[in-house]
Design an enzyme around this catalytic site. Sequence first.
Site, mmCIF file in Angstrom:
data_model
loop_
_atom_site.group_PDB
_atom_site.id
_atom_site.type_symbol
_atom_site.label_atom_id
_atom_site.label_comp_id
_atom_site.label_asym_id
_atom_site.label_seq_id
_atom_site.Cartn_x
_atom_site.Cartn_y
_atom_site.Cartn_z
ATOM 1 N N ASP A 1 93.826 -29.984 -0.349
ATOM 2 C CA ASP A 1 95.097 -30.039 -0.672
ATOM 3 C C ASP A 1 95.324 -29.806 -2.274
ATOM 4 O OD1 ASP A 1 98.076 -30.367 -0.356
ATOM 5 O OD2 ASP A 1 97.867 -32.473 -0.729
ATOM 6 N N ASN B 1 103.685 -30.200 5.301
ATOM 7 C CA ASN B 1 102.674 -31.137 4.663
ATOM 8 C C ASN B 1 103.502 -32.719 4.579
ATOM 9 O OD1 ASN B 1 101.180 -29.077 4.226
ATOM 10 N ND2 ASN B 1 100.847 -29.480 1.938
ATOM 11 N N ASP C 1 102.817 -36.649 3.442
ATOM 12 C CA ASP C 1 101.885 -37.682 2.702
ATOM 13 C C ASP C 1 102.884 -38.848 2.545
ATOM 14 O OD1 ASP C 1 100.067 -39.134 1.574
ATOM 15 O OD2 ASP C 1 99.829 -37.853 -0.101
#
Length: 316
Positions: A83, A258, A260
């Site tokens: 990433d 994505n 997180d």
Amino acid sequence: MALVSTEKMFEMAYNNGYAVGAFNVNNMEITQGIVSAIAEEKAPLILQISRGARQYASMSYLKAIIDVAVKENPDIPICMHLDHGDTFESCKQCVDDGFTSVMIDASHHPFEENIRMTKEVVDYAHKHGVVVEAELGQLGGIEEDVVGVSADDIANHLTDPNQAIEFVEKTGCDSLAVACGTSHGAFKFKSAPALAFDVIQGVADKLAGFPLVMHGSSSVLKEFKDLINKYGGDMPDAMGVPEDAISKAAKMAVCKVNIDTDLRMALTAKIRQVFAETPGEFDPRKYLGPGRDAIQKMVKRKLHVLGCAGKAAECS
Ligand code: G3H
Ligand code: 13P
Ligand code: ZN
């Protein structure tokens, strides 16, 4: 099944209107929470590792944890992805370390330099059978190792569809992260959240069949935000991308989403709750365990938001 690249996942996701979840891993509990969710939901998976994660946990520990996940789930296609790689050297290192996908993020450089850096990574990675994600346009938000544009400036750094076609042709990258109004971290919007779907569609129109990636796609779930604020945290203004907007993007050309911040918040919320309700607790298993369970539950739900639950077999 050994680690796989994203090629087949993206082909299936693009053709069938869903996106694959790309979840950041920093330690064993986070990885286990994610992997047990995908195992239950039979979804394809991208586990991604940032520079910060490598510094924190070391590549050898993270790779060993992921190797176990792959071995224990032979029917699930799992990709190990870098990433936000920032240099040719960091991407090369990851290719050499066995990653099956790398991102070169040269989006903060001028257009021509972004092309040059991306092409250099593509040439090396492709020689080794590794796919490359690049980025055009700039996201907002600031995290440890990823610095974006300020919140007021996001609208001025959205991806230009006309540049996107030239960029992809000249670099040969395999997927493209687009700036469409999202930002990294827990504070994505000052007022009502809004994504630039016209940017996603504009790029998709220029690049038919080409997989797009959406960074900064955590939703900042109310459940975890409320727990964090209730138990001594201080993030009242945190705001993420609504789940219906994620689902809409996943049905378009966005093939990788994505996440997180939502993992971080789930873990943090549960740790805070255990400490507040049981101040005498000092066994890490008693607070990391509930955090891991919360991650599993949250990821299971995400897989349905993305539409990739049950799609492991067709991506294999
Ligand atoms: O894109 C940013 C990811 O959330 C990784 O963040 O560099 O703090 O590990 P990090
Ligand atoms: P979030 O901060 O929204 O989870 O985004 C993560 C990300 O884009 C990692 O590359
Ligand atoms: Zn990102």
